[in-house]
Design a protein around this motif. Structure first.
Motif, PDB file in Angstrom:
ATOM      1  N   SER A   1       0.789  -1.123   0.063  1.00  0.00           N
ATOM      2  CA  SER A   1      -0.208   0.242   0.335  1.00  0.00           C
ATOM      3  C   SER A   1       0.761   1.691   0.172  1.00  0.00           C
ATOM      4  O   SER A   1       0.622   2.382  -0.595  1.00  0.00           O
ATOM      5  CB  SER A   1      -0.668   0.483   0.955  1.00  0.00           C
ATOM      6  N   LEU A   2       1.915   1.250   0.412  1.00  0.00           N
ATOM      7  CA  LEU A   2       2.733   2.417   0.700  1.00  0.00           C
ATOM      8  C   LEU A   2       3.973   2.397  -0.294  1.00  0.00           C
ATOM      9  O   LEU A   2       3.849   3.519  -0.447  1.00  0.00           O
ATOM     10  CB  LEU A   2       4.051   1.913   1.847  1.00  0.00           C
ATOM     11  N   SER A   3       3.901   1.711  -1.524  1.00  0.00           N
ATOM     12  CA  SER A   3       4.497   1.943  -2.731  1.00  0.00           C
ATOM     13  C   SER A   3       3.702   1.847  -3.725  1.00  0.00           C
ATOM     14  O   SER A   3       4.491   2.749  -4.721  1.00  0.00           O
ATOM     15  CB  SER A   3       5.190  -0.508  -3.347  1.00  0.00           C
ATOM     16  N   VAL A   4       2.677   1.368  -3.803  1.00  0.00           N
ATOM     17  CA  VAL A   4       1.442   2.223  -4.703  1.00  0.00           C
ATOM     18  C   VAL A   4       1.381   3.897  -5.029  1.00  0.00           C
ATOM     19  O   VAL A   4       0.823   4.195  -4.104  1.00  0.00           O
ATOM     20  CB  VAL A   4       0.084   1.242  -4.760  1.00  0.00           C
ATOM     21  N   PRO A   5       1.574   4.892  -5.810  1.00  0.00           N
ATOM     22  CA  PRO A   5       1.402   6.057  -6.059  1.00  0.00           C
ATOM     23  C   PRO A   5       0.298   6.015  -6.243  1.00  0.00           C
ATOM     24  O   PRO A   5      -0.811   5.688  -5.881  1.00  0.00           O
ATOM     25  CB  PRO A   5       2.513   6.573  -6.846  1.00  0.00           C
ATOM     26  N   SER A   6      -0.047   6.964  -4.762  1.00  0.00           N
ATOM     27  CA  SER A   6      -1.882   7.346  -4.660  1.00  0.00           C
ATOM     28  C   SER A   6      -2.443   7.797  -5.846  1.00  0.00           C
ATOM     29  O   SER A   6      -3.349   7.832  -6.444  1.00  0.00           O
ATOM     30  CB  SER A   6      -1.576   8.506  -3.957  1.00  0.00           C
ATOM     31  N   PHE A   7      -1.663   8.661  -6.580  1.00  0.00           N
ATOM     32  CA  PHE A   7      -2.517   8.638  -8.541  1.00  0.00           C
ATOM     33  C   PHE A   7      -3.079   8.154  -8.759  1.00  0.00           C
ATOM     34  O   PHE A   7      -3.847   7.652  -9.896  1.00  0.00           O
ATOM     35  CB  PHE A   7      -1.947   9.479  -9.467  1.00  0.00           C
ATOM     36  N   LEU A   8      -2.100   6.759  -9.272  1.00  0.00           N
ATOM     37  CA  LEU A   8      -1.858   5.575  -9.605  1.00  0.00           C
ATOM     38  C   LEU A   8      -3.276   4.342  -9.519  1.00  0.00           C
ATOM     39  O   LEU A   8      -4.083   4.051  -9.945  1.00  0.00           O
ATOM     40  CB  LEU A   8      -0.540   4.869  -9.642  1.00  0.00           C
TER      41      LEU A   8
ATOM     42  N   THR B   1      -6.657   6.460 -10.182  1.00  0.00           N
ATOM     43  CA  THR B   1      -7.185   6.170 -11.336  1.00  0.00           C
ATOM     44  C   THR B   1      -7.308   5.336 -11.493  1.00  0.00           C
ATOM     45  O   THR B   1      -8.499   4.939 -12.511  1.00  0.00           O
ATOM     46  CB  THR B   1      -5.451   6.624 -12.237  1.00  0.00           C
ATOM     47  N   ALA B   2      -6.696   3.977 -11.488  1.00  0.00           N
ATOM     48  CA  ALA B   2      -7.330   2.119 -11.219  1.00  0.00           C
ATOM     49  C   ALA B   2      -8.643   2.540 -10.328  1.00  0.00           C
ATOM     50  O   ALA B   2      -9.613   1.558 -11.262  1.00  0.00           O
ATOM     51  CB  ALA B   2      -6.436   1.538 -10.991  1.00  0.00           C
ATOM     52  N   VAL B   3      -8.884   2.662  -9.141  1.00  0.00           N
ATOM     53  CA  VAL B   3     -10.065   2.690  -8.382  1.00  0.00           C
ATOM     54  C   VAL B   3     -11.176   3.112  -9.540  1.00  0.00           C
ATOM     55  O   VAL B   3     -12.568   2.788  -9.955  1.00  0.00           O
ATOM     56  CB  VAL B   3     -10.348   2.953  -7.112  1.00  0.00           C
ATOM     57  N   ALA B   4     -11.266   4.762  -9.692  1.00  0.00           N
ATOM     58  CA  ALA B   4     -11.881   5.157 -10.709  1.00  0.00           C
ATOM     59  C   ALA B   4     -12.470   4.515 -12.014  1.00  0.00           C
ATOM     60  O   ALA B   4     -13.627   4.855 -11.985  1.00  0.00           O
ATOM     61  CB  ALA B   4     -11.843   6.691 -10.851  1.00  0.00           C
ATOM     62  N   THR B   5     -11.855   3.900 -12.512  1.00  0.00           N
ATOM     63  CA  THR B   5     -11.680   2.944 -13.881  1.00  0.00           C
ATOM     64  C   THR B   5     -12.112   2.665 -13.887  1.00  0.00           C
ATOM     65  O   THR B   5     -13.101   1.815 -14.933  1.00  0.00           O
ATOM     66  CB  THR B   5     -10.028   3.431 -14.844  1.00  0.00           C
ATOM     67  N   LEU B   6     -11.752   1.363 -12.522  1.00  0.00           N
ATOM     68  CA  LEU B   6     -12.366   0.296 -12.639  1.00  0.00           C
ATOM     69  C   LEU B   6     -13.867   0.134 -11.960  1.00  0.00           C
ATOM     70  O   LEU B   6     -14.880  -0.526 -13.188  1.00  0.00           O
ATOM     71  CB  LEU B   6     -11.382  -0.894 -11.775  1.00  0.00           C
ATOM     72  N   LEU B   7     -14.092   1.250 -11.137  1.00  0.00           N
ATOM     73  CA  LEU B   7     -15.242   1.747 -10.835  1.00  0.00           C
ATOM     74  C   LEU B   7     -16.331   1.752 -11.783  1.00  0.00           C
ATOM     75  O   LEU B   7     -17.673   1.044 -12.229  1.00  0.00           O
ATOM     76  CB  LEU B   7     -15.599   1.880  -9.687  1.00  0.00           C
ATOM     77  N   ALA B   8     -16.478   2.841 -12.674  1.00  0.00           N
ATOM     78  CA  ALA B   8     -16.882   3.186 -13.549  1.00  0.00           C
ATOM     79  C   ALA B   8     -17.353   2.410 -14.882  1.00  0.00           C
ATOM     80  O   ALA B   8     -17.882   2.201 -15.280  1.00  0.00           O
ATOM     81  CB  ALA B   8     -16.029   4.431 -13.552  1.00  0.00           C
ATOM     82  N   ASN B   9     -15.970   1.588 -15.038  1.00  0.00           N
ATOM     83  CA  ASN B   9     -16.398   0.398 -16.841  1.00  0.00           C
ATOM     84  C   ASN B   9     -16.739  -0.300 -15.807  1.00  0.00           C
ATOM     85  O   ASN B   9     -17.530  -1.235 -17.105  1.00  0.00           O
ATOM     86  CB  ASN B   9     -14.561   0.573 -17.312  1.00  0.00           C
ATOM     87  N   VAL B  10     -16.127  -1.430 -15.092  1.00  0.00           N
ATOM     88  CA  VAL B  10     -16.999  -2.660 -14.878  1.00  0.00           C
ATOM     89  C   VAL B  10     -18.250  -2.196 -13.852  1.00  0.00           C
ATOM     90  O   VAL B  10     -19.539  -3.372 -14.412  1.00  0.00           O
ATOM     91  CB  VAL B  10     -15.952  -3.261 -13.656  1.00  0.00           C
ATOM     92  N   LEU B  11     -18.469  -1.311 -13.414  1.00  0.00           N
ATOM     93  CA  LEU B  11     -19.830  -1.978 -12.441  1.00  0.00           C
ATOM     94  C   LEU B  11     -20.241  -0.500 -13.173  1.00  0.00           C
ATOM     95  O   LEU B  11     -21.705  -0.308 -12.148  1.00  0.00           O
ATOM     96  CB  LEU B  11     -19.280  -1.691 -10.888  1.00  0.00           C
TER      97      LEU B  11
END
Length: 325
Positions: free
Chosen positions: A149-156, A159-169
């Motif tokens: 969790s510390l290694s993954v940049p906040s912007f990445l 973006t991944a969470v927003a894209t996943l929820l918008a496209n999949v759900l």
């Protein structure tokens, strides 16, 4: 003179004096950096067309934007306005910086509070879980998750969470236009959920590590061994004796993270279209609006200082030993 020296020795008075010096330093540094960076509000407003302006037009625009005076005059004039409650004017929107800040700051504070709640909800139990079996499997798994969790940049992650929820759900409430907590509480909480989760995950890692280290340190103290020898139930021993005495470093970390969130939530605000104070500073920087950036940075610094002072007060509530110092 003796009474004045005694007053200056008081922790609260000393901290307030340090806070004033810090804020003056922040304001001066921000003022200088903005003017050292190439470009000004004229070039930001007119772009390449600024090269076609006559010297008379440039002088007129400099006077309009208030950048025709020497730097010391500009700084003292802006600082004098701040001390009287005038944070300046946004020339692009025609709105005072105070009004813009009054709209944006509550949104950032709400996001920071929600992110802290998420971070504590994940970090403190995770730290307790890791400290319960140091060096064992659960400790290794918990710390691995913390490291990821510390290694993954906040912007990445955002973006991944927003894209996943918008496209999949097909769920992206932030695309509906921002709703304040007063205007539409339910929609507001939906819009704050994703950025608070993203920021909370990044906060959870340092909170987890701090909690684990503090618990392991307190557990080796004599009073804990005495309580265990007296037959105190394990759950009561863990919560009342160990966790309570391990809260000081956790409170410190929480205060620091909350202060950083007030200034560092820009990425989440930008990706999730939240009109917070971070976006306000970014827009002011893009448009070279000195008053907007200077006043916004100063407000963020004031909030950071207030959070640190509040953290000191919480120390005295959590640990009676701090009160007598």
């Amino acid at each position: 003179m003796t009474r004045a020296r005694a007053l200056l020795r008081r922790p609260l008075v000393r901290r307030l004096g340090e806070a004033v010096v810090t804020l003056l330093g922040v304001s001066l540094l921000t003022f200088v950096v903005l003017r050292v960076v190439p470009g000004d509000q004229i070039t930001a407003s007119y772009g390449i067309a600024a090269g076609e302006l006559s010297p008379e037009q440039i002088r007129s625009l400099e006077a309009y934007y208030g950048i025709d005076q020497p730097w010391p005059v500009q700084y003292l004039g802006w600082l004098g306005g701040v001390l009287t409650g005038n944070l300046g004017l946004s020339t692009s929107s025609g709105t005072s910086v105070a009004a813009l800040t009054a709209q944006a700051l509550p949104n950032t504070v709400e996001l920071a509070v929600l992110a802290i709640v998420v971070g504590l909800a994940l970090g403190v139990p995770g730290g307790m879980l890791a400290a319960s079996r140091p060096g064992r499997t659960r400790d290794g798994v918990t710390q691995l998750a913390s490291l990821l969790s510390l290694s993954v940049p906040s912007f990445l992650l955002a973006t991944a969470v927003a894209t996943l929820l918008a496209n999949v759900l097909g769920w992206y409430p932030n695309g509906e236009g921002y709703a304040t907590l007063v205007a539409n509480p339910w929609l507001n909480l939906q819009q704050m959920a994703l950025p608070a989760l993203v920021l909370g995950i990044s906060i959870a890692s340092p909170v987890l590590q701090t909690t684990r280290t503090a618990i392991l340190g307190v557990r080796s103290e004599d009073f804990v061994r005495t309580a265990r020898a007296k037959g105190v139930p394990p759950r009561r021993l863990q919560v009342r004796h160990v966790l309570r005495n391990a809260l000081i470093p956790v409170v410190t970390m929480t205060g620091l993270q909350f202060g950083f969130l007030l200034s560092g939530a820009l990425v989440a605000e930008q990706i999730f279209a939240i009109p917070g104070i971070g976006r306000q500073a970014l827009l002011g920087l893009q448009q070279k609006e000195y008053a907007v950036v200077q006043s916004t940075v100063l407000v963020i610094a004031v909030m950071f200082v207030l959070v640190n002072l509040l953290t000191d007060l919480v120390y005295r509530l959590v640990d009676p030993r701090v009160r007598v110092r």
